[in-house]
Design a protein around this motif. Structure first.
Motif, PDB file in Angstrom:
ATOM      1  N   TRP A 186      -4.026  -4.025  14.740  1.00  0.00           N
ATOM      2  CA  TRP A 186      -4.728  -2.946  15.190  1.00  0.00           C
ATOM      3  C   TRP A 186      -6.258  -3.071  15.293  1.00  0.00           C
ATOM      4  N   SER A 187      -6.917  -2.648  16.419  1.00  0.00           N
ATOM      5  CA  SER A 187      -8.515  -2.755  16.183  1.00  0.00           C
ATOM      6  C   SER A 187      -8.993  -1.681  15.555  1.00  0.00           C
ATOM      7  N   ASP A 188      -9.520  -1.788  14.444  1.00  0.00           N
ATOM      8  CA  ASP A 188     -10.485  -0.767  13.830  1.00  0.00           C
ATOM      9  C   ASP A 188      -9.432   0.504  13.402  1.00  0.00           C
ATOM     10  N   ARG A 189     -10.267   1.576  12.939  1.00  0.00           N
ATOM     11  CA  ARG A 189      -9.492   2.637  12.642  1.00  0.00           C
ATOM     12  C   ARG A 189      -9.173   3.435  13.814  1.00  0.00           C
ATOM     13  N   PHE A 190      -8.363   4.412  13.668  1.00  0.00           N
ATOM     14  CA  PHE A 190      -7.633   5.168  14.942  1.00  0.00           C
ATOM     15  C   PHE A 190      -8.735   6.242  15.204  1.00  0.00           C
TER      16      PHE A 190
ATOM     17  N   GLN B 275      13.544   8.615   1.270  1.00  0.00           N
ATOM     18  CA  GLN B 275      14.616   7.804   1.688  1.00  0.00           C
ATOM     19  C   GLN B 275      14.471   7.561   2.998  1.00  0.00           C
ATOM     20  N   ILE B 276      13.908   8.550   3.690  1.00  0.00           N
ATOM     21  CA  ILE B 276      13.712   8.086   5.245  1.00  0.00           C
ATOM     22  C   ILE B 276      12.676   6.645   5.494  1.00  0.00           C
ATOM     23  N   LEU B 277      11.804   6.551   4.526  1.00  0.00           N
ATOM     24  CA  LEU B 277      10.855   5.065   4.698  1.00  0.00           C
ATOM     25  C   LEU B 277      11.560   4.429   3.746  1.00  0.00           C
ATOM     26  N   TYR B 278      12.173   4.431   2.750  1.00  0.00           N
ATOM     27  CA  TYR B 278      12.476   3.443   1.725  1.00  0.00           C
ATOM     28  C   TYR B 278      14.024   3.767   1.146  1.00  0.00           C
ATOM     29  N   PRO B 279      14.834   3.370   2.515  1.00  0.00           N
ATOM     30  CA  PRO B 279      16.419   3.564   1.979  1.00  0.00           C
ATOM     31  C   PRO B 279      16.803   2.482   0.894  1.00  0.00           C
ATOM     32  N   GLY B 280      16.184   1.538   0.719  1.00  0.00           N
ATOM     33  CA  GLY B 280      16.333   0.579  -0.348  1.00  0.00           C
ATOM     34  C   GLY B 280      15.316   0.016  -0.890  1.00  0.00           C
ATOM     35  N   PRO B 281      15.237  -0.615  -2.132  1.00  0.00           N
ATOM     36  CA  PRO B 281      14.117  -1.460  -2.347  1.00  0.00           C
ATOM     37  C   PRO B 281      13.393  -2.227  -1.573  1.00  0.00           C
ATOM     38  N   THR B 282      11.936  -2.322  -1.475  1.00  0.00           N
ATOM     39  CA  THR B 282      11.195  -3.039  -0.742  1.00  0.00           C
ATOM     40  C   THR B 282      10.339  -4.161  -1.435  1.00  0.00           C
ATOM     41  N   PRO B 283       9.683  -5.023  -1.005  1.00  0.00           N
ATOM     42  CA  PRO B 283       8.633  -5.735  -1.788  1.00  0.00           C
ATOM     43  C   PRO B 283       7.428  -4.826  -1.917  1.00  0.00           C
TER      44      PRO B 283
ATOM     45  N   ARG C 295       3.453  -0.064   8.671  1.00  0.00           N
ATOM     46  CA  ARG C 295       4.912  -0.414   8.762  1.00  0.00           C
ATOM     47  C   ARG C 295       5.170  -1.282  10.201  1.00  0.00           C
ATOM     48  N   PHE C 296       4.549  -0.936  11.187  1.00  0.00           N
ATOM     49  CA  PHE C 296       4.949  -1.403  12.446  1.00  0.00           C
ATOM     50  C   PHE C 296       4.125  -2.752  12.594  1.00  0.00           C
ATOM     51  N   SER C 297       3.079  -2.982  11.934  1.00  0.00           N
ATOM     52  CA  SER C 297       2.197  -4.229  11.886  1.00  0.00           C
ATOM     53  C   SER C 297       3.147  -5.274  10.964  1.00  0.00           C
ATOM     54  N   LEU C 298       3.866  -4.881   9.956  1.00  0.00           N
ATOM     55  CA  LEU C 298       4.598  -5.535   9.084  1.00  0.00           C
ATOM     56  C   LEU C 298       5.884  -6.109   9.913  1.00  0.00           C
ATOM     57  N   TRP C 299       6.500  -5.037  10.667  1.00  0.00           N
ATOM     58  CA  TRP C 299       7.675  -5.530  11.425  1.00  0.00           C
ATOM     59  C   TRP C 299       7.327  -6.268  12.675  1.00  0.00           C
ATOM     60  N   TYR C 300       6.118  -5.905  13.383  1.00  0.00           N
ATOM     61  CA  TYR C 300       5.750  -6.776  14.409  1.00  0.00           C
ATOM     62  C   TYR C 300       5.571  -8.432  14.049  1.00  0.00           C
ATOM     63  N   ASN C 301       4.740  -8.558  13.016  1.00  0.00           N
ATOM     64  CA  ASN C 301       4.294  -9.765  12.607  1.00  0.00           C
ATOM     65  C   ASN C 301       5.423 -10.645  12.260  1.00  0.00           C
ATOM     66  N   ARG C 302       6.287 -10.079  11.355  1.00  0.00           N
ATOM     67  CA  ARG C 302       7.370 -10.760  11.016  1.00  0.00           C
ATOM     68  C   ARG C 302       8.270 -10.977  12.203  1.00  0.00           C
ATOM     69  N   SER C 303       8.505 -10.028  13.166  1.00  0.00           N
ATOM     70  CA  SER C 303       9.362 -10.340  14.188  1.00  0.00           C
ATOM     71  C   SER C 303       8.853 -11.459  15.081  1.00  0.00           C
ATOM     72  N   HIS C 304       7.779 -11.792  15.222  1.00  0.00           N
ATOM     73  CA  HIS C 304       7.011 -12.588  16.168  1.00  0.00           C
ATOM     74  C   HIS C 304       6.445 -13.763  15.437  1.00  0.00           C
ATOM     75  N   GLU C 305       6.712 -13.914  14.149  1.00  0.00           N
ATOM     76  CA  GLU C 305       6.413 -15.148  13.357  1.00  0.00           C
ATOM     77  C   GLU C 305       4.852 -15.035  13.494  1.00  0.00           C
TER      78      GLU C 305
END
Length: 320
Positions: free
Chosen positions: A153-157, A85-93, A137-147
């Motif tokens: 991110w550059s490559d693997r961590f 529930q922390i990550l998915y409080p409701g249904p998502t795509p 998750r952050f990439s999805l939020w960032y791209n959506r917020s900034h159109e």
């Protein structure tokens, strides 16, 4: 593309210094973005069952020092639903099942519920899965917020296995919490609200609990951050990268630890294992075959590291 292999095993116990940078190192994160990423770090860590010791979120990268405790195969259904529930409080795509529906499937023992449970358990206590979830998750939020679209991110961590010794952890944690000082954003790490120390000083409960792994009252930790244990010494330990290089390379000397930690030190990001010589040697025996050139510990140079070693041969270009 051939990359440096990570030393961590899936679900392996231990402490890890993790770092990831934006594409081309672009400074994409303002206050709002750093605040969102800060909150996501705590959310994803709690979901994953991973303890955050400290962190730093910068304009183009972030650092984490985390503790992984091992696979939680015996986690209860109640706890699993809570984390879900922390990550998915409701249904998502990308995750269509609500927590209520997931709870019902587990209670009824359905195949779908058991498959979901097994899938979630595989994501627990694993730094690779945690970083994958966090960055996606952050990439999805960032791209959506900034159109925006495309990779963020550059490559693997990057990942460095750190010995669970108090001194090793304190040194790595201080290096992380001093990121904003090195970048010239603040003069005192307590004034940077996007790092573990700054959040802890500001009253953050989770941040205080994380740093308590190193020091219960933060007094000893301040000695590493500030030098001689006093915040009044902060202005006396600042030094330019050029001056540090001159002392180390031309004079073949050593610098105080508090000074070196205010420089970008490759040991903490490009090393593979960090700790006592015995710890590094034991871990190297289990490292991937393509790292045979790094089969022995190398003492860290340039400062009074109190016996710390790394598992790579970073003999030159200590500072990044």
């Amino acid at each position: 593309m051939r990359r440096r292999r990570q030393v961590e095993q899936e679900g392996a116990n231990g402490y890890y210094h993790l770092m990831s940078r934006t594409v081309n190192g672009e400074a994409l994160f303002g206050d709002r973005e750093r605040e969102v990423l800060r909150k996501m770090i705590w959310q994803v860590a709690e979901f994953s069952g991973v303890r955050v010791v400290t962190y730093a979120v910068m304009k183009n990268h972030f650092h984490l020092l985390v503790e992984v405790s091992g696979v939680e195969s015996a986690i209860s259904d109640k706890e699993l639903v809570r984390r879900y529930q922390i990550l998915y409080p409701g249904p998502t795509p990308w995750q269509g099942m609500s927590p209520e529906v997931f709870r019902s499937h587990l209670a009824e023992g359905t195949r779908e519920g058991q498959d979901m449970r097994a899938s979630l358990i595989r994501r627990m206590n694993d730094v690779s899965e945690m970083m994958k979830t966090l960055k996606q998750r952050f990439s999805l939020w960032y791209n959506r917020s900034h159109e925006r679209f495309g990779p963020l991110w550059s490559d693997r961590f990057k990942s460095v296995l750190v010995e669970g010794d108090r001194w090793a952890l304190r040194t790595v944690a201080a290096y992380i919490d001093l990121n904003a000082v090195r970048a010239g954003l603040v003069e005192d790490p307590k004034d940077y609200r996007f790092c573990g120390y700054g959040e802890a000083i500001g009253g953050g409960k989770l941040a205080r609990q994380g740093l308590a792994v190193i020091e219960k009252d933060l007094a000893g930790y301040r000695q590493t951050l500030y030098g001689a244990g006093s915040e009044e010494r902060l202005d006396k330990v600042s030094i330019s990268r050029e001056e540090a290089l001159r002392v180390l390379e031309e004079e073949k000397g050593k610098l105080p630890l508090a000074v070196v930690l205010r420089c970008r030190v490759r040991y903490f990001t490009d090393g593979m294992i960090l700790g006592s010589p015995d710890f590094v040697e034991r871990q190297l025996k289990h490292s991937p075959d393509d790292r045979k050139r790094a089969r022995k510990p190398h003492a860290m140079k340039g400062a009074e590291w109190s016996g710390l070693s790394v598992g790579t041969g970073l003999r030159k270009n200590l500072f990044g």
